[in-house]
Design a protein around this motif. Structure first.
Motif, PDB file in Angstrom:
ATOM      1  N   PRO A  19      36.836  10.427  31.861  1.00 58.80           N
ATOM      2  CA  PRO A  19      35.797  10.833  30.919  1.00 58.80           C
ATOM      3  C   PRO A  19      35.195  12.209  31.218  1.00 58.80           C
ATOM      4  O   PRO A  19      34.630  12.832  30.322  1.00 58.80           O
ATOM      5  CB  PRO A  19      34.741   9.734  31.032  1.00 58.80           C
ATOM      6  CG  PRO A  19      34.972   9.101  32.348  1.00 58.80           C
ATOM      7  CD  PRO A  19      36.437   9.273  32.660  1.00 58.80           C
ATOM      8  N   THR A  43      34.275   8.141  26.632  1.00 59.72           N
ATOM      9  CA  THR A  43      33.593   7.223  27.536  1.00 59.72           C
ATOM     10  C   THR A  43      34.546   6.205  28.141  1.00 59.72           C
ATOM     11  O   THR A  43      34.175   5.517  29.083  1.00 59.72           O
ATOM     12  CB  THR A  43      32.462   6.482  26.808  1.00 59.72           C
ATOM     13  OG1 THR A  43      33.011   5.815  25.667  1.00 59.72           O
ATOM     14  CG2 THR A  43      31.377   7.440  26.368  1.00 59.72           C
ATOM     15  N   ASP A  64      31.882   8.922  22.583  1.00 59.47           N
ATOM     16  CA  ASP A  64      30.457   8.692  22.401  1.00 59.47           C
ATOM     17  C   ASP A  64      29.914   9.667  21.358  1.00 59.47           C
ATOM     18  O   ASP A  64      29.612  10.817  21.671  1.00 59.47           O
ATOM     19  CB  ASP A  64      29.734   8.870  23.733  1.00 59.47           C
ATOM     20  CG  ASP A  64      28.287   8.450  23.677  1.00 59.47           C
ATOM     21  OD1 ASP A  64      27.757   8.198  22.573  1.00 59.47           O
ATOM     22  OD2 ASP A  64      27.663   8.377  24.751  1.00 59.47           O
TER      23      ASP A  64
END
Length: 179
Positions: A19, A43, A64
């Motif tokens: 990530p 994420t 996200d």
């Protein structure tokens, strides 16, 4: 550099998305005189791959959308509203592959993109960047660049066409790491 564009460095397995090094940059045309871009980070997600059967690869990534990186705080707030990403209700977007066609170090990745609860098929043109041992974690890392084009209207993303283009260009940078 620790990484090299050598696919033999990637053994069969399931790898998780890194990530810290995975992102999607989106770009739209703004009024015909400038481009406007933003960024979402990943994420989670994974890639399952067997170099002996690369067309059987499976990838899924979650982004996200509630953390929007743009150059204006006001614009970020606008993008979070119900008329745009509606991040209070839909804080993530996902991509899940349905098929992969590999040609050397390039691939066409067909899959389903879900934004605001709306799922549409897209095709990502991907290119292998490199693989190697990360000098900090001592784990295998490898990555890809990709590109795709979507239409905002198909995902219920806003208004202002033609002031802001319906076409959205996606630049995708994804890194995977051994568990």
């Amino acid at each position: 550099m620790p990484g090299a564009p050598d696919v033999s460095r990637v053994p069969a397995g399931t790898y998780k998305v890194d990530p810290n090094h995975t992102q999607v940059i989106w770009t739209v045309d703004h009024l015909g005189f400038s481009s406007l871009s933003g960024l979402f980070g990943a994420t989670g997600g994974s890639l399952t791959i067997d170099p002996a059967k690369p067309n059987a690869a499976k990838v899924d990534v979650t982004f996200d959308t509630s953390v929007i990186t743009v150059t204006s705080v006001g614009f970020a707030k606008h993008l979070a509203t119900p008329e745009m990403f509606d991040t209070a209700k839909f804080p993530t977007a996902t991509f899940t592959s349905t098929s992969v066609v590999v040609n050397g170090t390039s691939a066409k990745i067909m899959g389903n993109l879900t934004i605001k609860g709306i799922t549409k098929p897209i095709v990502i043109d991907a290119k292998f960047v490199g693989a190697g041992s990360n000098p900090m974690s001592k784990k295998l890392n490898f990555g890809f660049h990709g590109s795709a084009t979507i239409k905002r209207s198909e995902f219920g993303l806003g208004f202002a066409v033609p002031a802001v283009s319906d076409e959205v260009k996606l630049g995708i940078h994804v890194a995977f790491t051994a568990p």
